[in-house]
Design an enzyme around this catalytic site. Structure first.
Site, PDB file in Angstrom:
ATOM      1  N   ARG A 191     -70.728 -17.877-112.395  1.00 38.66           N
ATOM      2  CA  ARG A 191     -70.295 -17.942-111.002  1.00 38.66           C
ATOM      3  C   ARG A 191     -70.817 -16.680-110.309  1.00 38.66           C
ATOM      4  O   ARG A 191     -71.190 -15.672-111.079  1.00 38.66           O
ATOM      5  CB  ARG A 191     -68.839 -17.597-110.842  1.00 38.66           C
ATOM      6  N   ASP A 242     -70.560 -14.595-106.495  1.00 38.46           N
ATOM      7  CA  ASP A 242     -69.476 -14.321-105.597  1.00 38.46           C
ATOM      8  C   ASP A 242     -69.835 -14.795-104.169  1.00 38.46           C
ATOM      9  O   ASP A 242     -71.204 -14.710-103.908  1.00 38.46           O
ATOM     10  CB  ASP A 242     -69.056 -12.690-105.487  1.00 38.46           C
ATOM     11  N   ARG A 258     -72.565  -5.251-109.283  1.00 41.88           N
ATOM     12  CA  ARG A 258     -72.432  -4.407-107.884  1.00 41.88           C
ATOM     13  C   ARG A 258     -71.553  -3.000-108.358  1.00 41.88           C
ATOM     14  O   ARG A 258     -72.164  -2.029-107.586  1.00 41.88           O
ATOM     15  CB  ARG A 258     -71.628  -5.039-107.009  1.00 41.88           C
TER      16      ARG A 258
END
Length: 248
Positions: free
Chosen positions: A51, A53, A198
């Protein structure tokens, strides 16, 4: 017998609520599944390598699906899907894979890149990079990055809401370099925690700016305490760059 088709996908994540299908939200998986449904005239399930975001992009996302269409060569799914898909999603390649191939579980490693602009930028660049407004010391950043290579508990980079049973990850590469006027952070690992890349970028830049010494940084990594990490970098600089596989 259905054929297993592997796709290489790129997308601009700016206007998506991430990769994974969500009711009432625009997602990359959802858009591709809609297009596959039009080609097949029935619903088709798409499995992604992982996945991303909301706001995160991809240059090398991989996914696979089963097709019952016997008359179409695998490569013909590229133009067939791109004619239907919105312009912020492109199918780059399509190939027939082994019947047991799974784009997520067969992945050996995943590589992400994070783009930073250390100064002025054209407005369109800001969709794909974090504008930092300062010139970080790349030697310090790479010294910090050297300490996150190898296998270790990555809890210090785990954001609230991460549901991973184990937070141990093997990071085979992590480094900063300049490319086309941008400062790029590239990292490769067997898997990542939610928002981990991140969190790493934000932490390394935060402590580089604060002038933290290498030994103190090592102690922060060992603490497994997320409150000691830096802020999470914004999503627009992050790209899922490449997936490597044990088999196809």
């Amino acid at each position: 017998m259905p054929r297993n088709i592997k796709l290489l996908i790129a997308y601009d994540g700016t206007d998506f609520s991430g990769w994974q299908r969500q009711a009432g939200r625009r997602t990359v998986q959802g858009e591709i599944e809609k297009s596959l449904g039009k080609v097949h005239k029935e619903s088709v399930n798409l499995t992604g390598s992982g996945r991303t975001d909301a706001g995160v992009h991809a240059a090398g996302q991989v996914a696979n699906f089963l097709t019952t269409i016997d008359s179409m060569e695998a490569r013909r799914f590229v133009p067939a899907l791109n004619r239907i898909l919105p312009e912020d999603v492109r199918i780059l390649e399509a190939a027939e894979a082994g019947e047991d191939f799974h784009s997520r579980y067969d992945a050996k490693s995943r590589t992400y890149r994070y783009n930073i602009i250390p100064g002025s930028a054209f407005p369109w660049e800001l969709r794909y990079a974090w504008q930092l407004w300062r010139q970080p010391r790349i030697a310090v950043l790479n010294e910090f990055a050297s300490f996150i290579r190898g296998e270790f508990d990555c809890s210090v980079f785990a954001v609230p809401g991460d549901k991973s049973i184990s937070r141990s990850r093997y990071i085979s590469g992590a480094s900063f370099f300049y490319e086309g006027g941008r400062l790029v952070f590239e990292i490769t690992a067997n898997a990542f925690l939610w928002k981990m890349v991140r969190s790493i970028v934000g932490t390394l830049l935060y402590y580089e700016e604060k002038g933290l010494g290498p030994q103190s940084f090592v102690e922060i990594l060992a603490s497994k305490n997320r409150s000691l990490a830096g802020p999470t970098a914004p999503p627009q600089g992050l790209f899922l760059w490449k997936i490597d596989y044990y088999r196809l």
